[in-house]
Design a protein around this motif. Structure first.
Motif, PDB file in Angstrom:
ATOM      1  N   GLU A  71     122.957  40.996  24.951  1.00  0.00           N
ATOM      2  CA  GLU A  71     121.722  41.071  25.723  1.00  0.00           C
ATOM      3  C   GLU A  71     120.528  41.448  24.842  1.00  0.00           C
ATOM      4  O   GLU A  71     119.424  40.942  25.035  1.00  0.00           O
ATOM      5  CB  GLU A  71     121.894  42.049  26.882  1.00  0.00           C
ATOM      6  N   GLU A  74     119.671  38.172  22.882  1.00  0.00           N
ATOM      7  CA  GLU A  74     119.058  37.129  23.711  1.00  0.00           C
ATOM      8  C   GLU A  74     117.680  37.547  24.218  1.00  0.00           C
ATOM      9  O   GLU A  74     116.735  36.747  24.201  1.00  0.00           O
ATOM     10  CB  GLU A  74     119.983  36.805  24.881  1.00  0.00           C
ATOM     11  N   THR A  75     117.549  38.785  24.664  1.00  0.00           N
ATOM     12  CA  THR A  75     116.256  39.259  25.154  1.00  0.00           C
ATOM     13  C   THR A  75     115.237  39.324  24.017  1.00  0.00           C
ATOM     14  O   THR A  75     114.072  38.936  24.192  1.00  0.00           O
ATOM     15  CB  THR A  75     116.404  40.642  25.810  1.00  0.00           C
ATOM     16  N   SER A  76     115.658  39.785  22.860  1.00  0.00           N
ATOM     17  CA  SER A  76     114.755  39.872  21.710  1.00  0.00           C
ATOM     18  C   SER A  76     114.266  38.488  21.304  1.00  0.00           C
ATOM     19  O   SER A  76     113.093  38.309  20.953  1.00  0.00           O
ATOM     20  CB  SER A  76     115.461  40.551  20.529  1.00  0.00           C
ATOM     21  N   TRP A  79     111.497  37.407  23.761  1.00  0.00           N
ATOM     22  CA  TRP A  79     110.228  38.119  23.559  1.00  0.00           C
ATOM     23  C   TRP A  79     109.590  37.757  22.224  1.00  0.00           C
ATOM     24  O   TRP A  79     108.363  37.643  22.120  1.00  0.00           O
ATOM     25  CB  TRP A  79     110.455  39.624  23.657  1.00  0.00           C
ATOM     26  N   PRO A 115     115.327  46.096  23.151  1.00  0.00           N
ATOM     27  CA  PRO A 115     115.529  46.166  24.601  1.00  0.00           C
ATOM     28  C   PRO A 115     116.832  46.882  24.937  1.00  0.00           C
ATOM     29  O   PRO A 115     117.894  46.501  24.452  1.00  0.00           O
ATOM     30  CB  PRO A 115     115.569  44.698  25.019  1.00  0.00           C
ATOM     31  N   SER A 118     117.025  46.967  31.704  1.00  0.00           N
ATOM     32  CA  SER A 118     116.049  46.201  32.476  1.00  0.00           C
ATOM     33  C   SER A 118     116.321  46.414  33.959  1.00  0.00           C
ATOM     34  O   SER A 118     117.322  47.033  34.336  1.00  0.00           O
ATOM     35  CB  SER A 118     116.126  44.707  32.126  1.00  0.00           C
ATOM     36  N   TYR A 124     111.291  45.593  31.755  1.00  0.00           N
ATOM     37  CA  TYR A 124     112.137  45.787  30.582  1.00  0.00           C
ATOM     38  C   TYR A 124     111.784  47.109  29.916  1.00  0.00           C
ATOM     39  O   TYR A 124     110.615  47.475  29.815  1.00  0.00           O
ATOM     40  CB  TYR A 124     111.955  44.641  29.581  1.00  0.00           C
TER      41      TYR A 124
END
Length: 203
Positions: A71, A74-76, A79, A115, A118, A124
């Motif tokens: 996560e 993928e989130t980084s 963003w 991150p 969330s 986030y």
């Protein structure tokens, strides 16, 4: 000095420590290049993977589903793919460089924003390095793109969030009276975990 970690544990009740794994943390920390705060790891080890009070998600580095490392990556990536050089279009609270006093905007690295959790409301929560590089602070972004800094530990941030304070910007309270709702995240397609509750609160 107030022990917010102990207060979080008292509020949420005994953790099950289902997936505690020092090796998984060590691998993730080596990948990113920094250590996660001890109180954050303690909360994650005690409860994750979990959804708390119907909104806040906690993932764990040792699980295949709801994996924290995956996560974060993928989130980084999402963003980092945004255009952070369009500063002339942004309001001051939307400009992450201004809010956090950053020279460069990075995600998922030891000198960037990591991150860590969330909500299902599009919010986030990140770890961000302090300007003097002596530790981390908590920062949060609302669904509307405004950034907010909280110079406190994760456990203090979580305690205040669960106590109903505005911890993701103004008017962001997500307080529910009574015990905190804890919902294990399903670990397989057929898994249907029963909800649990923390301790009674005098609020």
């Amino acid at each position: 000095m107030r022990d917010y970690l102990a207060e979080v544990f008292a509020m949420l009740g005994p953790g099950e420590q289902r997936f505690t794994s020092p090796d998984a943390w060590a691998e993730l920390e080596a990948e990113i290049g920094t250590d996660f705060p001890k109180d954050y790891k303690a909360v994650v080890d005690a409860y994750a993977p979990m959804q708390i009070n119907g909104h806040l998600y906690l993932s764990h580095p040792a699980t295949e589903r709801w994996n924290l490392g995956k996560e974060i990556r993928e989130t980084s990536q999402v963003w980092a793919g945004l255009d952070w050089d369009r500063e002339h279009w942004l309001e001051p609270e939307e400009n992450i460089r201004v809010v956090l006093n950053l020279q460069e905007v990075r995600f998922g690295t030891k000198d960037g924003l990591i991150p860590i959790t969330s909500t299902d409301r599009g919010e986030y929560i990140f770890l961000a390095p302090l300007p003097d590089r002596t530790g981390h602070r908590i920062c949060a972004v609302e669904h509307d793109g405004s950034w907010y800094e909280y110079r406190m530990s994760f456990s203090e941030w979580l305690y205040r969030y669960l106590a109903g304070e505005d911890m993701v910007g103004p008017n962001s309270s997500a307080f529910y009276p009574g015990p905190v709702l804890l919902e294990r995240l399903p670990m397989s397609p057929d898994d249907r975990p029963a909800p649990m509750y923390g301790t009674e609160r005098g609020m």
